[in-house]
Design a protein around this motif. Structure first.
Motif, mmCIF file in Angstrom:
data_model
loop_
_atom_site.group_PDB
_atom_site.id
_atom_site.type_symbol
_atom_site.label_atom_id
_atom_site.label_comp_id
_atom_site.label_asym_id
_atom_site.label_seq_id
_atom_site.Cartn_x
_atom_site.Cartn_y
_atom_site.Cartn_z
ATOM 1 N N LEU A 91 -85.635 -100.440 -5.111
ATOM 2 C CA LEU A 91 -85.382 -99.301 -4.227
ATOM 3 C C LEU A 91 -84.569 -99.722 -3.006
ATOM 4 N N ILE A 92 -84.874 -100.896 -2.470
ATOM 5 C CA ILE A 92 -84.137 -101.380 -1.295
ATOM 6 C C ILE A 92 -82.695 -101.709 -1.665
ATOM 7 N N GLN B 299 -80.393 -98.590 -2.073
ATOM 8 C CA GLN B 299 -80.219 -97.686 -0.933
ATOM 9 C C GLN B 299 -78.780 -97.646 -0.395
ATOM 10 N N TYR C 166 -76.981 -94.002 -0.162
ATOM 11 C CA TYR C 166 -76.686 -93.423 1.155
ATOM 12 C C TYR C 166 -75.240 -93.666 1.594
ATOM 13 N N VAL D 71 -85.934 -95.298 -9.080
ATOM 14 C CA VAL D 71 -85.719 -94.098 -8.266
ATOM 15 C C VAL D 71 -86.496 -92.924 -8.845
ATOM 16 N N SER E 26 -90.160 -93.160 -8.121
ATOM 17 C CA SER E 26 -90.477 -93.537 -6.732
ATOM 18 C C SER E 26 -91.595 -92.691 -6.135
ATOM 19 N N PHE F 177 -85.885 -90.857 0.674
ATOM 20 C CA PHE F 177 -86.288 -91.619 1.862
ATOM 21 C C PHE F 177 -87.803 -91.567 2.046
ATOM 22 N N SER G 83 -89.460 -93.726 -0.669
ATOM 23 C CA SER G 83 -89.251 -95.156 -0.413
ATOM 24 C C SER G 83 -90.159 -95.642 0.713
#
Length: 256
Positions: free
Chosen positions: A85-86, A89, A93, A109, A112, A223, A226
Motif C-alpha cells: 500500500l505504501i 501511493q 496520488y 488496494v 485494503s 487514504f 491505508s
C-alpha cells in the motif's frame, strides 16, 4: 482408649495429686503438638501453592510461545500488505508517473478494507482471573505485565469494533476504478482472491489507474483504508513486543 482420652486422664490425675509440674509438662506437650500440627499444615499448604504457581508459570510460558508465534506470522503478513500500500501511493496520488498496478498491488488496494483483530488469547490468563488464582503469582513483574496485556487486549478489541463499524470496500464503491473478473488459475498463484473459484479459474481485481487518479472520492477512501491498516500494523507490532517481554520475564521466573 484414644490418646486424647489418656492425656486428659493423666492431667486429671495430676490435678488431684496437685502435681503442678506434671500438669505444666502435659500442657506444654499439648501446646507443642498443636503448634507443630498447624505448622506442618501451613508448610504443606504453602508447598502446594508454590507447586501450583510453577505450573501456572509453565502454562503461561507455553501459551505465550504459541500466541507469539501466531502474532509474528500475522504481523509479517500484514507488514507485507502495508508495504504494498505504501509503495503504490505515489502512483495512485499522481506523485509519480502513471503505470499499471501489479496483481499484488491491485489485490492489496482492493482488500485494503480488511482489518483483522489478530490473535490475542492466553487461555490460562482467563482461567486465573475466573478462579481467583491470579495472586498465586509472586513475581510482581509478571503480574504487572499481565495486567498491562489485559488492558491492551481489551482496548484493541474495542478499537476493532469502532474500526469495522464503517468500512470502504473500494471495488463496490468505485467499480470503474476496481473491477473483479475471472481469469485462468495458474499453479504458481498464492494470493487471496480464490473465494468460490472453480478448478480452472480464479477471481482477480483489475485496477484502472486512470480512473483511480481522477476519482477524488476513491483517493479519500483509499487514504482512510491505508491509515487504518497502518494503525492495525502498529498494534500488531506492539502486541508482539509485549509478548516477547512477557516471555523473557517468564523464562527468568521459571529459572529461579
Amino acid at each position: 482408649m484414644s490418646e486424647k482420652y489418656l492425656l486428659l486422664r493423666r492431667i486429671g490425675t495430676h490435678l488431684k495429686e496437685q502435681n503442678w509440674f506434671a500438669v505444666a509438662a502435659e500442657f506444654l506437650i499439648v501446646v507443642t503438638g498443636v503448634f507443630l500440627g498447624i505448622q506442618v499444615s501451613n508448610w504443606n499448604a504453602e508447598y502446594q501453592e508454590r507447586q501450583d504457581e510453577r505450573q501456572i508459570l509453565k502454562r503461561l510460558s507455553d501459551e505465550t510461545d504459541v500466541l507469539l508465534s501466531a502474532v509474528q506470522r500475522e504481523t509479517a503478513t500484514l507488514r507485507q500488505k502495508t508495504d504494498l500500500l505504501i509503495n503504490v501511493q505515489p502512483v495512485i496520488y499522481s506523485v509519480e508517473a502513471a503505470r499499471p498496478l501489479s496483481d499484488e498491488e491491485c489485490e492489496a488496494v482492493a482488500l485494503s478494507h480488511i482489518y483483522r483483530l489478530g490473535s490475542d488469547e492466553l487461555p490460562i490468563l482467563n482461567e486465573l482471573i475466573g478462579t481467583g488464582r491470579f495472586d498465586r503469582l509472586r513475581d510482581d513483574g509478571v503480574k504487572q505485565m499481565l495486567r498491562e496485556y489485559i488492558l491492551f487486549r481489551d482496548d484493541l478489541r474495542s478499537r476493532h469494533e469502532e474500526r469495522t463499524n464503517e468500512i470502504f470496500r473500494l471495488s463496490n464503491l468505485h467499480p470503474d476504478a476496481i473491477s473483479v473478473t475471472s481469469v485462468p488459475r495458474t499453479p504458481d498463484y498464492d494470493g487471496d482472491w480464490t473465494w468460490l473459484s472453480a478448478e480452472g479459474y480464479r477471481w482477480r481485481p483489475s485496477c484502472n489507474i486512470q480512473h483511480i487518479r481522477q476519482n477524488q472520492s476513491f483517493l479519500n477512501d483509499f487514504f482512510d483504508n491505508s491509515g487504518r491498516t497502518g494503525n492495525v500494523l502498529s498494534s500488531y507490532e506492539e502486541r508482539e513486543a509485549m509478548l516477547m517481554s512477557l516471555k523473557e520475564r517468564l523464562t527468568s521466573a521459571l529459572a529461579e
